[in-house]
Motif scaffolding. Structure first.
Motif, PDB file in Angstrom:
ATOM      1  N   GLU A   9       0.853  -1.188   0.000  1.00  0.00           N
ATOM      2  CA  GLU A   9       0.000   0.000   0.000  1.00  0.00           C
ATOM      3  C   GLU A   9       0.889   1.237   0.000  1.00  0.00           C
ATOM      4  OE1 GLU A   9      -2.394   2.649  -0.277  1.00  0.00           O
ATOM      5  OE2 GLU A   9      -3.546   0.798   0.080  1.00  0.00           O
ATOM      6  N   ASP A  10       0.684   2.136  -1.000  1.00  0.00           N
ATOM      7  CA  ASP A  10       1.550   3.308  -1.093  1.00  0.00           C
ATOM      8  C   ASP A  10       1.035   4.520  -0.324  1.00  0.00           C
ATOM      9  OD1 ASP A  10      -0.556   3.666  -2.892  1.00  0.00           O
ATOM     10  OD2 ASP A  10       0.653   4.956  -4.200  1.00  0.00           O
ATOM     11  N   ASP A  11      -0.198   4.471   0.153  1.00  0.00           N
ATOM     12  CA  ASP A  11      -0.715   5.530   1.019  1.00  0.00           C
ATOM     13  C   ASP A  11      -0.148   5.295   2.416  1.00  0.00           C
ATOM     14  OD1 ASP A  11      -2.253   6.997   2.903  1.00  0.00           O
ATOM     15  OD2 ASP A  11      -3.961   7.054   1.546  1.00  0.00           O
ATOM     16  N   ARG A  12       0.855   6.080   2.806  1.00  0.00           N
ATOM     17  CA  ARG A  12       1.579   5.819   4.045  1.00  0.00           C
ATOM     18  C   ARG A  12       0.675   5.878   5.272  1.00  0.00           C
ATOM     19  NH1 ARG A  12       7.171   6.019   3.736  1.00  0.00           N
ATOM     20  NH2 ARG A  12       7.784   5.225   1.686  1.00  0.00           N
ATOM     21  N   GLN A  13      -0.280   6.806   5.278  1.00  0.00           N
ATOM     22  CA  GLN A  13      -1.173   6.913   6.428  1.00  0.00           C
ATOM     23  C   GLN A  13      -2.037   5.658   6.554  1.00  0.00           C
ATOM     24  OE1 GLN A  13      -3.567  10.466   6.551  1.00  0.00           O
ATOM     25  NE2 GLN A  13      -4.801   9.760   8.275  1.00  0.00           N
ATOM     26  N   LEU A  14      -2.618   5.219   5.440  1.00  0.00           N
ATOM     27  CA  LEU A  14      -3.430   4.003   5.459  1.00  0.00           C
ATOM     28  C   LEU A  14      -2.569   2.787   5.774  1.00  0.00           C
ATOM     29  CD1 LEU A  14      -6.083   2.508   5.045  1.00  0.00           C
ATOM     30  CD2 LEU A  14      -5.592   2.471   2.573  1.00  0.00           C
ATOM     31  N   GLN A  15      -1.364   2.761   5.236  1.00  0.00           N
ATOM     32  CA  GLN A  15      -0.463   1.643   5.504  1.00  0.00           C
ATOM     33  C   GLN A  15      -0.189   1.520   7.005  1.00  0.00           C
ATOM     34  OE1 GLN A  15       4.159   1.274   5.190  1.00  0.00           O
ATOM     35  NE2 GLN A  15       3.379   1.117   3.090  1.00  0.00           N
ATOM     36  N   ARG A  16       0.155   2.639   7.647  1.00  0.00           N
ATOM     37  CA  ARG A  16       0.430   2.613   9.093  1.00  0.00           C
ATOM     38  C   ARG A  16      -0.804   2.192   9.881  1.00  0.00           C
ATOM     39  NH1 ARG A  16       3.456   7.337   7.759  1.00  0.00           N
ATOM     40  NH2 ARG A  16       1.662   8.654   8.294  1.00  0.00           N
ATOM     41  N   GLN A  17      -1.957   2.678   9.454  1.00  0.00           N
ATOM     42  CA  GLN A  17      -3.209   2.354  10.145  1.00  0.00           C
ATOM     43  C   GLN A  17      -3.498   0.853  10.064  1.00  0.00           C
ATOM     44  OE1 GLN A  17      -6.647   4.619   8.810  1.00  0.00           O
ATOM     45  NE2 GLN A  17      -8.009   2.914   9.251  1.00  0.00           N
ATOM     46  N   LEU A  18      -3.377   0.280   8.872  1.00  0.00           N
ATOM     47  CA  LEU A  18      -3.666  -1.138   8.704  1.00  0.00           C
ATOM     48  C   LEU A  18      -2.638  -2.011   9.416  1.00  0.00           C
ATOM     49  CD1 LEU A  18      -4.803  -1.246   4.966  1.00  0.00           C
ATOM     50  CD2 LEU A  18      -6.227  -1.592   6.996  1.00  0.00           C
ATOM     51  N   VAL A  19      -1.383  -1.625   9.356  1.00  0.00           N
ATOM     52  CA  VAL A  19      -0.351  -2.391  10.076  1.00  0.00           C
ATOM     53  C   VAL A  19      -0.665  -2.422  11.565  1.00  0.00           C
ATOM     54  CG1 VAL A  19       2.070  -2.417  10.800  1.00  0.00           C
ATOM     55  CG2 VAL A  19       1.492  -2.040   8.391  1.00  0.00           C
ATOM     56  N   ALA A  20      -1.028  -1.261  12.124  1.00  0.00           N
ATOM     57  CA  ALA A  20      -1.351  -1.189  13.548  1.00  0.00           C
ATOM     58  C   ALA A  20      -2.581  -2.026  13.882  1.00  0.00           C
ATOM     59  CB  ALA A  20      -1.564   0.262  13.961  1.00  0.00           C
ATOM     60  N   GLN A  21      -3.622  -1.921  13.074  1.00  0.00           N
ATOM     61  CA  GLN A  21      -4.871  -2.639  13.359  1.00  0.00           C
ATOM     62  C   GLN A  21      -4.689  -4.151  13.228  1.00  0.00           C
ATOM     63  OE1 GLN A  21      -7.410  -0.666  10.501  1.00  0.00           O
ATOM     64  NE2 GLN A  21      -8.217   0.760  12.030  1.00  0.00           N
TER      65      GLN A  21
END
Length: 225
Positions: A9-21
């Motif tokens: 995922e290239d959207d860094r904000q979404l990437q961080r969110q999904l990794v955390a969740q």
């Protein structure tokens, strides 16, 4: 069930969110923000599942997916993308996606889809034509391999190498035999092509146990069951 997930995922904000969740739900998640980096990680780890965006820099998700399927890599793929039209979904499934989810998605729903996808894979991929050695199981017609019940994400050449070693039933397979059976009579190998492929195969096998490949110096290899 804890999964090893590759999130592309290239959207860094979404990437961080999904990794955390997903991490909070008990999974181990590695992330890449473009298709080329994803290919590198896929060669280094035996992922249980791949969550793949479509619109990626350098190598987009559909082209990455096609490359994986053409190489014989059967890691389950869930496409997670903003492209939600019917033609987009059809193209995703035709390229080899196992599931297709349109953004945004709730983490609990995503988690449920991942587990459902893997359950479906276990039902449809029960080996019926397999050969085995120790805890290694290979299905030649399905081009699938497992170790200790865990699917192995192998390139086609790695799969063919493993199949020859398993079929040899502990006997030594010479370099000449491997060249003839995998690359063909007319192939002129570089000095280390076999060693390189065996090295990559060995790295993937030892993620699920001890090193099962023995090297017979100057001759070839054998599988220690």
């Amino acid at each position: 069930m804890s999964l090893l997930i590759l999130l592309v995922e290239d959207d860094r904000q979404l990437q961080r969110q999904l990794v955390a969740q997903l991490s909070q739900l008990g999974h181990e998640v590695l992330a890449a923000d473009d298709g080329r980096k994803a290919l590198v990680l896929l060669g280094q780890h035996a992922f249980d599942i791949l969550i793949l965006d479509w619109m990626l820099p350098h190598l987009d998700g559909i082209d990455l997916l096609r490359q994986l399927r053409e190489s014989g890599m059967n890691v389950p793929v869930l496409m997670l993308t903003a492209l939600g039209q019917i033609p987009d979904k059809l193209e995703g499934f035709e390229a080899g996606a196992d599931d297709y989810v349109v953004k945004p998605v709730d983490a609990l729903e995503l988690n449920a889809r991942l587990h459902a996808l893997l359950r479906a894979r276990r039902v449809t991929e029960q080996p019926t034509d397999t050969v085995s050695a120790g805890d290694i199981l290979v299905s030649p017609t399905r081009v699938l391999a497992w170790r200790g019940g865990q699917a192995l994400n192998l390139s086609r050449t790695e799969f063919n190498l493993l199949l020859e070693l398993v079929r040899a039933d502990g006997q030594v397979v010479t370099r000449a035999m491997l060249i003839e059976r995998i690359w063909g009579h007319d192939f002129v190998p570089t000095t280390n092509i076999i060693d390189s492929h065996v090295k990559h195969l060995r790295a993937k096998l030892i993620q699920h146990g001890d090193d099962p490949i023995g090297t017979v110096r100057g001759i070839g290899y054998q599988l220690r069951a």
